[in-house]
Design a protein around this motif. Structure first.
Motif, PDB file in Angstrom:
ATOM      1  N   ARG A  52       0.648  -1.230   0.012  1.00  0.00           N
ATOM      2  CA  ARG A  52       0.293   0.047   0.275  1.00  0.00           C
ATOM      3  C   ARG A  52       1.119   0.959  -0.413  1.00  0.00           C
ATOM      4  O   ARG A  52       0.299   2.526  -0.076  1.00  0.00           O
ATOM      5  CB  ARG A  52      -1.238   0.155   1.217  1.00  0.00           C
ATOM      6  N   LYS A  53       2.117   0.770   0.626  1.00  0.00           N
ATOM      7  CA  LYS A  53       3.074   2.065   0.549  1.00  0.00           C
ATOM      8  C   LYS A  53       3.634   2.187  -0.690  1.00  0.00           C
ATOM      9  O   LYS A  53       3.502   3.650  -1.444  1.00  0.00           O
ATOM     10  CB  LYS A  53       4.137   2.120   1.533  1.00  0.00           C
ATOM     11  N   LYS A  56      -0.151   3.700  -3.676  1.00  0.00           N
ATOM     12  CA  LYS A  56      -1.403   3.978  -2.928  1.00  0.00           C
ATOM     13  C   LYS A  56      -2.677   4.249  -3.122  1.00  0.00           C
ATOM     14  O   LYS A  56      -3.211   3.766  -4.297  1.00  0.00           O
ATOM     15  CB  LYS A  56      -1.173   5.860  -2.758  1.00  0.00           C
ATOM     16  N   TYR A 113      -7.939  -3.839  -2.373  1.00  0.00           N
ATOM     17  CA  TYR A 113      -7.604  -3.020  -1.566  1.00  0.00           C
ATOM     18  C   TYR A 113      -9.308  -3.255  -0.756  1.00  0.00           C
ATOM     19  O   TYR A 113      -8.870  -2.750   0.899  1.00  0.00           O
ATOM     20  CB  TYR A 113      -7.250  -1.846  -2.784  1.00  0.00           C
ATOM     21  N   TRP A 149      -4.890   6.295  -3.004  1.00  0.00           N
ATOM     22  CA  TRP A 149      -5.667   7.630  -3.995  1.00  0.00           C
ATOM     23  C   TRP A 149      -5.691   7.379  -5.366  1.00  0.00           C
ATOM     24  O   TRP A 149      -5.844   8.024  -6.281  1.00  0.00           O
ATOM     25  CB  TRP A 149      -5.365   8.127  -3.080  1.00  0.00           C
ATOM     26  N   GLU A 150      -4.335   6.935  -5.642  1.00  0.00           N
ATOM     27  CA  GLU A 150      -3.547   6.795  -6.306  1.00  0.00           C
ATOM     28  C   GLU A 150      -3.938   5.760  -7.982  1.00  0.00           C
ATOM     29  O   GLU A 150      -4.455   5.360  -8.800  1.00  0.00           O
ATOM     30  CB  GLU A 150      -2.140   6.231  -6.521  1.00  0.00           C
TER      31      GLU A 150
END
Length: 140
Positions: free
Chosen positions: A60-61, A64, A131, A66-67
């Motif tokens: 997730r890092k 992301k 996700y 939102w990406e």
């Protein structure tokens, strides 16, 4: 559950090949069986493999939330734009790009562009759903 170093190393080695094959299907999908949907699923599988082997928080890092949402939104808008742009040249999703010999990369008109848009939309949507499912499981 923590995966072994062999599984993590293997997924790190396999994922770039999956992404490369996905890009190949995006661009050459109009010349052979395959296309946008298959390319998008393969693209999502490469990310899902990394998530299952390295863990949700670590991946997730890099990818992301939102990406992934942004890619899905932009690709959806691009598909709508292609459809509406075709209206100005004739019909909805009209193939207004001409040229190229049969069997060449540029012979498909807007079909390769459509494949790229569909692949990014499907890949982002499947990753986005994964996700969301992981967030739901993480709460329990």
């Amino acid at each position: 559950m923590k995966m072994t170093p062999i599984v993590r190393t293997t997924t790190k080695l396999v994922s770039p090949f999956l992404v490369t094959y996905s890009v190949y299907l995006m661009t050459y999908g109009h010349l052979s069986p395959g296309g946008g949907f298959q390319a998008g699923v393969i693209l999502a599988v490469s990310i899902v493999l990394l998530i299952t082997s390295h863990g949700y928080k670590r991946v997730r890092k890099t990818f992301k939330f939102w990406e992934v949402q942004l890619i899905e939104g932009i690709s959806g808008a691009f598909l709508v734009f292609l459809g509406i742009l075709g209206v100005f040249f004739g019909n909805f999703f009209y193939n207004f790009l001409r040229g190229g010999d049969v069997g060449a990369l540029l012979s498909g008109g807007i079909v390769p562009l459509f494949n790229i848009g569909v692949a990014l939309k499907v890949g982002a949507a499947f990753t986005f759903m994964f996700y969301i499912l992981l967030r739901w499981v993480e709460r329990d």
